[in-house]
Design a protein around this motif. Structure first.
Motif, short mmCIF file in Angstrom:
data_model
loop_
_atom_site.label_atom_id
_atom_site.label_comp_id
_atom_site.label_asym_id
_atom_site.label_seq_id
_atom_site.Cartn_x
_atom_site.Cartn_y
_atom_site.Cartn_z
N SER A 178 39.17 78.51 17.29
CA SER A 178 39.80 77.33 17.85
C SER A 178 40.25 76.45 16.68
O SER A 178 40.08 76.84 15.52
N THR A 179 40.80 75.30 16.97
CA THR A 179 41.19 74.38 15.90
C THR A 179 40.62 73.00 16.19
O THR A 179 40.34 72.65 17.34
N ARG A 180 40.46 72.24 15.13
CA ARG A 180 40.03 70.85 15.25
C ARG A 180 40.74 70.05 14.17
O ARG A 180 41.21 70.60 13.17
N ASN A 181 40.82 68.76 14.38
CA ASN A 181 41.45 67.89 13.39
C ASN A 181 40.48 67.55 12.28
O ASN A 181 39.34 67.16 12.55
N VAL A 182 40.95 67.72 11.06
CA VAL A 182 40.15 67.44 9.87
C VAL A 182 41.01 66.58 8.95
O VAL A 182 42.18 66.87 8.74
N LYS A 183 40.39 65.54 8.41
CA LYS A 183 41.14 64.66 7.51
C LYS A 183 41.22 65.28 6.12
O LYS A 183 40.22 65.64 5.53
N ASN A 184 42.44 65.39 5.62
CA ASN A 184 42.67 65.88 4.27
C ASN A 184 42.33 64.75 3.31
O ASN A 184 42.98 63.69 3.34
N GLU A 185 41.31 64.94 2.51
CA GLU A 185 40.82 63.88 1.61
C GLU A 185 41.85 63.50 0.54
O GLU A 185 41.87 62.37 0.07
N GLN A 186 42.71 64.42 0.17
CA GLN A 186 43.72 64.13 -0.86
C GLN A 186 44.89 63.33 -0.31
O GLN A 186 45.39 62.42 -0.96
N THR A 187 45.35 63.69 0.90
CA THR A 187 46.53 63.02 1.46
C THR A 187 46.17 61.92 2.45
O THR A 187 47.01 61.08 2.77
N GLY A 188 44.96 61.96 2.98
CA GLY A 188 44.55 60.99 4.00
C GLY A 188 45.10 61.31 5.38
O GLY A 188 44.89 60.56 6.32
N LYS A 189 45.79 62.44 5.52
CA LYS A 189 46.37 62.82 6.80
C LYS A 189 45.44 63.78 7.55
O LYS A 189 44.69 64.53 6.95
N TRP A 190 45.57 63.71 8.87
CA TRP A 190 44.81 64.62 9.72
C TRP A 190 45.58 65.93 9.85
O TRP A 190 46.79 65.94 10.03
N GLU A 191 44.83 67.03 9.73
CA GLU A 191 45.42 68.37 9.82
C GLU A 191 44.58 69.23 10.74
O GLU A 191 43.36 69.03 10.85
N LYS A 192 45.21 70.19 11.38
CA LYS A 192 44.47 71.14 12.22
C LYS A 192 43.83 72.20 11.31
O LYS A 192 44.48 72.73 10.42
#
Length: 193
Positions: free
Chosen positions: A97-111
């Protein structure tokens, strides 16, 4: 074909000769057993982790039972069955499955992909493995008990201990040996960073 699948198949074909063993192996090939993880986020939580774990348990159990193998030639088959098939209950058990995870480098949420349990046949852990195996081959009492109790105190059904589990370990050395091999493979061979 992965290195661990090749090893699994070599061990299986060399040591498991019971009536129905070929049908069990053919059924395994129709499942995700060889590509499934061993867990959602602990040991072997990656594609092929379940097969790898099964091979590690075989290696540990075989080393532990080496003297017993010398005394009883049929032990080699029991060891291969118990080690390779103890977690058969995990075939077709996980889904991606997928979940939203915050990219620590960009600050954006990614699946991000992750494994989650989707148990289509909630029958218990060791019990389910025994049930699935016995659809194809007959287990000895000791093999069935060993597979049933391989989780030891980690079994959801016996949190806090069980007299039946203790009696199984006392009566059937293979049961305790399989539990210990499973723990060693999990915590010594499959440590992830």
């Amino acid at each position: 074909m992965s290195e661990f699948k090749q090893e699994f198949l070599q061990i299986y074909r060399t040591h498991i000769a019971r009536t129905g063993a070929d049908k069990l192996l053919a059924w395994l090939e129709t499942t995700d057993f060889f590509t499934a993880p061993a867990s959602t986020r602990f040991h072997g939580s990656y594609p092929g982790g379940l097969c790898e774990h099964s091979v590690h348990v075989y290696q540990r159990l075989r080393a532990e039972m080496a003297e017993d193998i010398k005394a009883h030639t049929q032990r080699e088959e029991s060891i291969a069955i118990c080690a390779l098939l103890h977690d058969l209950c995990k075939a077709n058990f996980y889904k991606v499955s997928t979940r939203n995870v915050k990219n620590e480098q960009t600050g954006k949420w990614e699946k991000a992909p992750f494994y989650q349990v989707e148990d289509q046949f909630p029958y218990g852990h060791g019990e389910k493995s025994v049930f699935l195996i016995e659809r194809f081959i007959r287990l000895s009492t000791e093999e069935a008990v060993a597979i049933r109790w391989h989780m030891g105190g980690y079994d959801e059904a016996v949190k806090g201990g069980s007299y039946a589990q203790s009696a199984a370990f006392d009566k059937y050395p293979l049961a305790l040996a399989l539990h210990l091999a499973d723990m060693q493979a999990t915590h010594m061979d499959e440590i992830s960073d």
